[in-house]
Design a protein around this motif. Structure first.
Motif, PDB file in Angstrom:
ATOM      1  N   LYS A 142       0.817  -1.219   0.000  1.00 48.93           N
ATOM      2  CA  LYS A 142       0.000   0.000   0.000  1.00 48.93           C
ATOM      3  C   LYS A 142       0.851   1.271   0.000  1.00 48.93           C
ATOM      4  CE  LYS A 142      -3.842  -2.125   2.454  1.00 48.93           C
ATOM      5  NZ  LYS A 142      -4.660  -2.070   3.670  1.00 48.93           N
ATOM      6  N   VAL A 185       2.078   5.597   4.501  1.00 50.99           N
ATOM      7  CA  VAL A 185       0.849   6.226   4.980  1.00 50.99           C
ATOM      8  C   VAL A 185       0.926   7.730   4.710  1.00 50.99           C
ATOM      9  CG1 VAL A 185      -0.469   6.813   7.060  1.00 50.99           C
ATOM     10  CG2 VAL A 185       0.426   4.507   6.769  1.00 50.99           C
ATOM     11  N   ASN A 225       4.060   2.658   9.460  1.00 49.54           N
ATOM     12  CA  ASN A 225       3.173   2.656   8.293  1.00 49.54           C
ATOM     13  C   ASN A 225       2.049   1.646   8.471  1.00 49.54           C
ATOM     14  OD1 ASN A 225       4.096   4.393   5.957  1.00 49.54           O
ATOM     15  ND2 ASN A 225       6.016   3.526   6.690  1.00 49.54           N
ATOM     16  N   HIS A 277      -1.592   0.989   7.889  1.00 51.93           N
ATOM     17  CA  HIS A 277      -2.736   1.484   7.121  1.00 51.93           C
ATOM     18  C   HIS A 277      -4.041   1.084   7.801  1.00 51.93           C
ATOM     19  CE1 HIS A 277      -0.635   2.892   3.507  1.00 51.93           C
ATOM     20  NE2 HIS A 277       0.253   1.961   3.814  1.00 51.93           N
ATOM     21  N   THR A 278      -5.071   1.877   7.584  1.00 52.25           N
ATOM     22  CA  THR A 278      -6.385   1.522   8.110  1.00 52.25           C
ATOM     23  C   THR A 278      -6.911   0.304   7.352  1.00 52.25           C
ATOM     24  OG1 THR A 278      -7.450   3.074   6.611  1.00 52.25           O
ATOM     25  CG2 THR A 278      -6.960   3.879   8.812  1.00 52.25           C
ATOM     26  N   ASP A 279      -7.613  -0.544   8.085  1.00 55.92           N
ATOM     27  CA  ASP A 279      -8.207  -1.746   7.486  1.00 55.92           C
ATOM     28  C   ASP A 279      -9.430  -2.130   8.309  1.00 55.92           C
ATOM     29  OD1 ASP A 279      -7.241  -2.974   9.812  1.00 55.92           O
ATOM     30  OD2 ASP A 279      -5.508  -3.854   8.800  1.00 55.92           O
TER      31      ASP A 279
END
Length: 122
Positions: A39, A42, A86, A88-90
């Motif tokens: 990904k 961030v 880092n 990430h939103t999930d």
């Protein structure tokens, strides 16, 4: 930056700083980044801070006394200045700050600060 001289002795100034396109720290060899469909870093929220200052000069025969007051982040803007991780939103993300997962290790920016200086030129 706006700089205005009210009199020969008195001046005021203000500046607005906008920060955009900020990303968390990463190293290209971090495990997450070795995966071809990673990904990436961030992205941190944008923010704006406003600073201002006032100065006054006392002139003497062959010398000057100069006084200056600076106020940084006048409106006490809350912001993330950098992220060391880092994450990430999930689907497991419970809390975020402007889209940044709370599990990240971040450094917050300074609130309102000020400084005062005096200089004497002879």
């Amino acid at each position: 930056m706006v700089d205005y001289e009210i009199t020969n002795a008195l001046g005021v100034d203000a500046g607005l700083r906008y920060f955009d396109n900020l990303y968390a720290d990463f190293a290209p060899n971090d495990q997450e980044f070795l995966n071809p469909d990673n990904k990436g870093a961030v992205e941190l929220p944008n923010y704006t801070v406003v600073d201002a200052g006032i100065d006054y000069r006392f002139s003497f025969d062959k010398s000057d006394l100069f006084l200056r007051l600076n106020v940084n982040n006048i409106f006490d803007e809350e912001y993330i200045s950098e992220s060391l991780t880092n994450i990430h939103t999930d689907s497991n993300t419970e809390n975020t700050y402007q889209g940044v997962d709370y599990r990240n290790s971040v450094n917050w920016g300074f609130g309102t600060t000020w400084n005062f200086s005096v200089s004497y030129n002879f």
